[in-house]
Scaffold this motif. Structure first.
Motif, mmCIF file in Angstrom:
data_model
loop_
_atom_site.group_PDB
_atom_site.id
_atom_site.type_symbol
_atom_site.label_atom_id
_atom_site.label_comp_id
_atom_site.label_asym_id
_atom_site.label_seq_id
_atom_site.Cartn_x
_atom_site.Cartn_y
_atom_site.Cartn_z
ATOM 1 N N UNK A 42 0.796 -1.218 0.000
ATOM 2 C CA UNK A 42 0.000 0.000 0.000
ATOM 3 C C UNK A 42 0.832 1.273 0.000
ATOM 4 N N UNK A 43 2.098 1.136 0.352
ATOM 5 C CA UNK A 43 2.939 2.328 0.442
ATOM 6 C C UNK A 43 4.212 2.184 -0.379
ATOM 7 N N UNK A 44 4.085 1.465 -1.494
ATOM 8 C CA UNK A 44 5.240 1.305 -2.365
ATOM 9 C C UNK A 44 4.914 1.847 -3.754
ATOM 10 N N UNK A 45 5.895 2.502 -4.343
ATOM 11 C CA UNK A 45 5.782 2.944 -5.734
ATOM 12 C C UNK A 45 6.967 2.326 -6.482
ATOM 13 N N UNK A 60 2.927 -5.984 -10.812
ATOM 14 C CA UNK A 60 3.004 -5.614 -9.396
ATOM 15 C C UNK A 60 1.718 -4.882 -9.017
ATOM 16 N N UNK A 61 1.206 -5.200 -7.838
ATOM 17 C CA UNK A 61 -0.100 -4.634 -7.480
ATOM 18 C C UNK A 61 0.015 -3.288 -6.773
ATOM 19 N N UNK A 62 1.240 -2.822 -6.538
ATOM 20 C CA UNK A 62 1.408 -1.494 -5.941
ATOM 21 C C UNK A 62 1.332 -0.435 -7.044
ATOM 22 N N UNK A 63 1.372 0.823 -6.674
ATOM 23 C CA UNK A 63 1.448 1.896 -7.672
ATOM 24 C C UNK A 63 2.746 1.744 -8.460
ATOM 25 N N UNK A 64 2.666 1.997 -9.775
ATOM 26 C CA UNK A 64 3.831 1.765 -10.634
ATOM 27 C C UNK A 64 3.987 2.876 -11.665
ATOM 28 N N UNK A 65 5.235 3.193 -11.971
ATOM 29 C CA UNK A 65 5.548 4.210 -12.985
ATOM 30 C C UNK A 65 6.503 3.587 -14.002
ATOM 31 N N UNK A 79 10.380 10.588 -7.541
ATOM 32 C CA UNK A 79 9.265 10.063 -6.740
ATOM 33 C C UNK A 79 9.605 10.113 -5.250
ATOM 34 N N UNK A 81 11.822 11.844 -3.609
ATOM 35 C CA UNK A 81 11.973 13.179 -3.027
ATOM 36 C C UNK A 81 10.614 13.814 -2.749
ATOM 37 N N UNK A 82 9.605 13.433 -3.559
ATOM 38 C CA UNK A 82 8.255 13.959 -3.327
ATOM 39 C C UNK A 82 7.519 13.158 -2.268
ATOM 40 N N UNK A 83 7.810 11.876 -2.197
ATOM 41 C CA UNK A 83 7.088 10.981 -1.282
ATOM 42 C C UNK A 83 8.087 10.223 -0.406
ATOM 43 N N UNK A 86 7.100 6.922 1.304
ATOM 44 C CA UNK A 86 6.758 5.720 0.544
ATOM 45 C C UNK A 86 8.026 4.910 0.278
#
Ligand SMILES: Cc1ncc(C[n+]2csc(CCOP(=O)(O)OP(=O)(O)O)c2C)c(N)n1
Ligand code: SF4
Ligand SMILES: [Mg+2]
Lengths: 248, 356
Positions: A42-45, A60-65, A79, A81-83, A86
Motif C-alpha cells: 500500500x505504500x510502495x511505488x 506488481x499490485x502497488x502503484x507503478x511508474x 518520486x 523526493x516527493x514521497x 513511501x
C-alpha cells in the motif's frame, strides 16, 4: 480445505508474458512476496524500466511508474523526493542499468537516494533479441558479437555491484542467484534487507540477480541454469559487496 | 497594487514557481538560466521543498517525470543545449500525460553555440521537439512582470491539461532586471489528481503511469485523445497582445525580447508618418493564428514584418495564418546579436516605400 499455497497479494492476476525458464517471473514473485510480508504494498511505488519487463507495472499490485530506457533511478529519485515516506524501487535489466543508464544509477547511488534497485543481469539484451550487453561474458556469442565477445573490439564485462560498492552513498549491495531453493530463499532475504535499508532511511540499496535468458542464449531452461552457474558466477561472484555488517 | 521590487528575470521565474506551490526543482547548470537554479538552491529549503542538482539534463527531466507522477508541482529549467537533452523526457511526459513546467532561456546555437540571447529554439519548442505526435504549451513572456504572472499560470495550465508547459525566454529576458509587483497571495488552480502514483493507501486499484501502448489500436486511441486535448487548448488558451492596429499599414510580428525592441520602433515610425502596429504572440503554441488572419484582412494593412532572434522560425506560423493575403517580410539576427531599432526602422521604411 486448508489453503497451502496462495499467490501473493503483491502481484495482480495478470499472467506473465515471460518465456519458459526465464527468471524475471521468479524475481517478480519474490519482490511481491516481500512487499506483502512487510505489509508495504500500500505504500510502495515501483518503477518499471525498458526491457522484457517494461510492463511489469501490470504485474506488481502497488502503484507503478514506467520509465524511459535507463532512467529509472532518476525517475525513482523524483518520486522518493516527493514521497519520502513511501517505499520506492526500480526494476532494471543489464542493458537498461549498465549501459544506457550508467549515469543515472551511479549518481542515484552516489547521492545515497533512499531507494531499492533490483538489477537483473542476464548477460544480454533480452527484449531486443539478444544483443551484447555490458555484462556479456568474454567469448559469449550474441547477435552483435557473433564470433563471441572479444575484449579487443568489444571491451570487458562490467561488474556493477563491485563498482557501485565503492560509493559511500550505496549502503547495501548484494549479488544473488536463483539456482535452487536455497539460493532463492537467500535472494528473498536480500530483497527484504534492501527494503529495510530504505525503511530505515540509510541510503541506496541494490540487489543484483544473476538471471537467465534461455530464448536468446539458445539454451533449454535447465541448460541455461547450468550455464549461469558455470560461466556467470566466475565473472560475477555471489555475495554481499557493501553492508556486510549492516544490522537491519 | 503591492510594492514593486527590482529583480532579475531568472530569479522571478523561481520565485513565481514557489508562489505557485511548486516545491520540487531538478536542474543542471547552464548559462544563461543559472540564476533560476541558484535561487531554488537557496530558497527551496526554506519552503520545505526539494532541490536536486542532477547529474545531467537527461536525469533532471526524468526526476521531473517521477515527481510529476506523484502529483506534485515540479519545475526544471535550462538553456538550449540542455533542453535538447531533455527532449526524450519531455516526449515521455507528453505520452504519460504528466503536468510539469519546463523553462528554456534560449541561447545561440546550433551545437554549443554561444551564451547570448537567441530565439533559435522556436521550432523545437512549438513543433514537438522530441519524438512522436505531441505538443507542449509554449509561453513567451516579454517582461519581468510577465515572467512572474505567466510562470504562475504555467503551473495551472500544466495541471489542467496534464502536459508540459514551457516558458520560452531568451538570455535578455532571463538576465534583465526590472521592477515586479508580487500579489499578496496567489490564486492557483486546485486540480484533483486521482491518477497520481502516491502509494495506494487503501485505494481500490493501483495507479500506473506509462507511455507505452503496444497494441496499435490502443496507441492510436491514445493519440486521438491527445489530439483532442490539443484542439481544445487551441480553442481556449491562445494569448497575444495586439497594439496600434487601428489604421496600421505595417504590422510587426514579434515575441519576447524582439517585441520590446519593436515597441520603440513603432513610435519612431509614427514620427515619420508610418502607421505601424504589432501582434505579439504570448502563447507560441497555441499560436494566435486567428488574430493574424483577422489583421491580414484589415484593408489598411499592406504587409507584415516578422522580427526574430533567429533565421526565421515563427515566420512560418505567421505566413500560414496570413495565408498569402498580405506579404510577410522578415528581419532577424543570430548568434546572440540583437537587431537595433534603426535596422528595424529601415526595413519598415523600405516596406512602406514598396522597396521590398
Ligand atoms: C532510447 C532507447 N533505446 C533503445 C531502446 C530499445 N530497447 C528496448 S529494450 C532494450 C534492451 C533491454 O535489455 P535489458 O535491460 O538487459 O533487459 P532484458 O530485456 O534483458 O530484461 C533496448 C535496447 C529503447 N526502448 N529506447
Ligand atoms: S527474452 Fe529472455 S529475458 Fe526476455 S522474457 Fe524471454 S527469456 Fe526472459
Ligand atoms: Mg538483459
Amino acid at each position: 480445505m486448508a489453503v497451502v499455497f496462495q499467490k501473493t497479494k503483491g502481484l495482480t492476476d495478470k499472467p506473465f508474458h515471460y518465456c519458459p525458464g526465464c527468471m524475471h517471473g521468479i524475481i517478480h514473485r519474490l519482490i511481491a512476496e516481500v512487499m506483502e510480508e512487510m505489509d508495504i504494498i500500500d505504500k510502495t511505488i515501483g518503477v518499471a524500466s525498458v526491457g522484457c519487463t517494461y510492463n511489469n507495472y501490470d504485474y506488481f499490485s502497488c502503484d507503478m511508474v514506467q520509465a524511459a530506457h535507463g532512467r529509472a533511478p532518476a525517475v525513482a529519485t523524483g518520486i522518493k523526493r516527493c514521497k519520502p515516506e513511501e517505499m520506492v524501487f526500480t526494476y532494471q535489466g543489464d542493458g537498461d542499468l549498465a549501459s544506457i543508464g550508467t549515469a543515472e544509477i551511479v549518481h542515484a547511488a552516489a547521492r545515497g537516494e533512499k531507494i531499492c534497485t533490483f538489477f537483473v543481469n542476464n548477460a544480454v539484451y533480452g527484449m531486443t533479441s539478444g544483443q551484447m550487453a555490458p555484462t556479456t561474458l568474454l567469448g559469449q556469442v550474441t547477435t552483435t558479437s557473433p564470433l563471441g565477445r572479444d575484449a579487443e573490439t568489444r571491451g570487458y564485462p562490467i561488474n556493477v555491484s563491485e563498482m557501485l560498492a565503492t560509493l559511500t552513498g550505496a549502503v547495501y549491495i548484494e549479488r544473488v542467484a536463483l539456482f535452487d531453493y536455497k539460493h532463492i530463499q537467500e535472494a528473498k532475504k536480500a530483497i527484504a534487507k534492501a527494503f529495510r535499508v530504505q525503511q530505515k532511511g540509510l541510503g541506496f540499496a541494490m540487489v543484483e540477480f544473476l538471471s537467465t535468458c534461455p530464448t536468446n542464449w539458445g539454451k533449454e531452461p535447465i541448460e541455461a541454469l547450468e550455464w549461469c552457474k558455470e560461466k556467470m558466477v566466475p565473472q560475477y561472484p555471489l555475495g554481499v559487496f557493501k553492508g556486510q555488517d549492516l544490522e537491519v | 497594487m503591492a510594492k514593486r521590487v527590482l529583480m532579475k528575470g531568472n530569479e522571478v521565474i523561481a520565485e513565481a514557481a514557489i508562489r505557485a506551490g511548486c516545491r520540487h526543482y531538478f536542474g543542471y547548470p547552464i548559462t544563461p538560466q543559472t540564476e533560476v537554479m541558484h535561487y531554488m538552491a537557496r530558497e527551496m529549503v526554506k519552503h520545505g521543498g526539494t532541490f536536486v542538482q542532477a547529474e545531467s539534463e537527461v536525469a533532471a527531466i526524468n526526476m521531473v517525470y517521477g515527481a510529476a507522477a506523484t502529483g506534485e508541482r515540479v519545475l526544471t529549467s535550462s538553456s538550449s543545449p540542455g533542453i535538447s537533452l531533455k527532449q526524450e523526457g519531455i516526449s515521455y511526459i507528453a505520452g504519460a500525460e504528466l503536468p510539469a513546467v519546463v523553462v528554456n532561456i534560449m541561447r545561440g546555437g546550433p551545437g554549443l553555440g554561444g551564451i547570448l540571447p537567441s530565439q533559435g529554439d522556436y521550432f523545437q519548442a512549438t513543433k514537438g521537439g522530441g519524438h512522436g505526435d505531441y505538443k507542449n504549451l509554449v509561453i513567451a513572456p516579454a517582461s519581468v512582470q510577465e515572467l512572474y504572472e505567466l510562470t504562475v499560470k504555467s503551473f495551472d495550465l500544466a495541471d489542467k491539461y496534464r502536459m508540459v508547459c514551457m516558458i520560452l525566454g531568451d538570455g535578455t529576458i532571463g538576465q534583465m532586471m526590472e521592477p515586479v509587483a508580487f500579489k499578496e497571495k496567489e490564486e492557483t488552480l486546485e486540480v484533483a489528481k486521482p491518477w497520481a502514483t502516491t502509494g495506494m493507501h487503501g485505494r481500490e486499484k493501483h495507479n500506473t503511469i506509462t507511455s507505452i501502448y503496444i497494441d496499435p489500436d490502443d496507441l492510436e486511441a491514445k493519440n486521438r485523445e491527445l489530439q483532442d486535448k490539443y484542439r481544445e487548448i487551441e480553442e481556449k488558451e491562445v494569448m497575444f497582445e495586439s497594439s496600434n492596429l487601428d489604421d496600421a499599414e505595417i504590422v510587426i510580428a514579434a515575441y519576447g525580447t524582439c517585441s520590446r525592441i519593436c515597441k520603440n520602433v513603432i513610435r519612431q515610425a509614427a514620427e515619420l508618418g508610418i502607421k505601424v502596429g504589432m501582434v505579439r504572440p504570448i502563447t507560441l503554441w497555441p499560436f494566435p493564428s486567428k488574430e493574424f488572419s483577422r489583421v491580414a484582412d484589415m484593408p489598411s494593412v499592406k504587409g507584415f514584418l516578422d522580427v526574430e532572434l533567429s533565421s526565421g522560425q515563427m515566420i512560418e506560423d505567421v505566413r500560414l495564418a496570413v495565408n498569402g493575403k498580405k506579404p510577410v517580410y522578415f528581419h532577424g539576427r543570430m548568434g546572440g546579436n540583437l537587431p537595433t531599432q534603426k535596422e528595424i526602422l529601415d526595413e519598415i521604411v523600405k516596406i512602406h516605400k514598396g522597396e521590398m
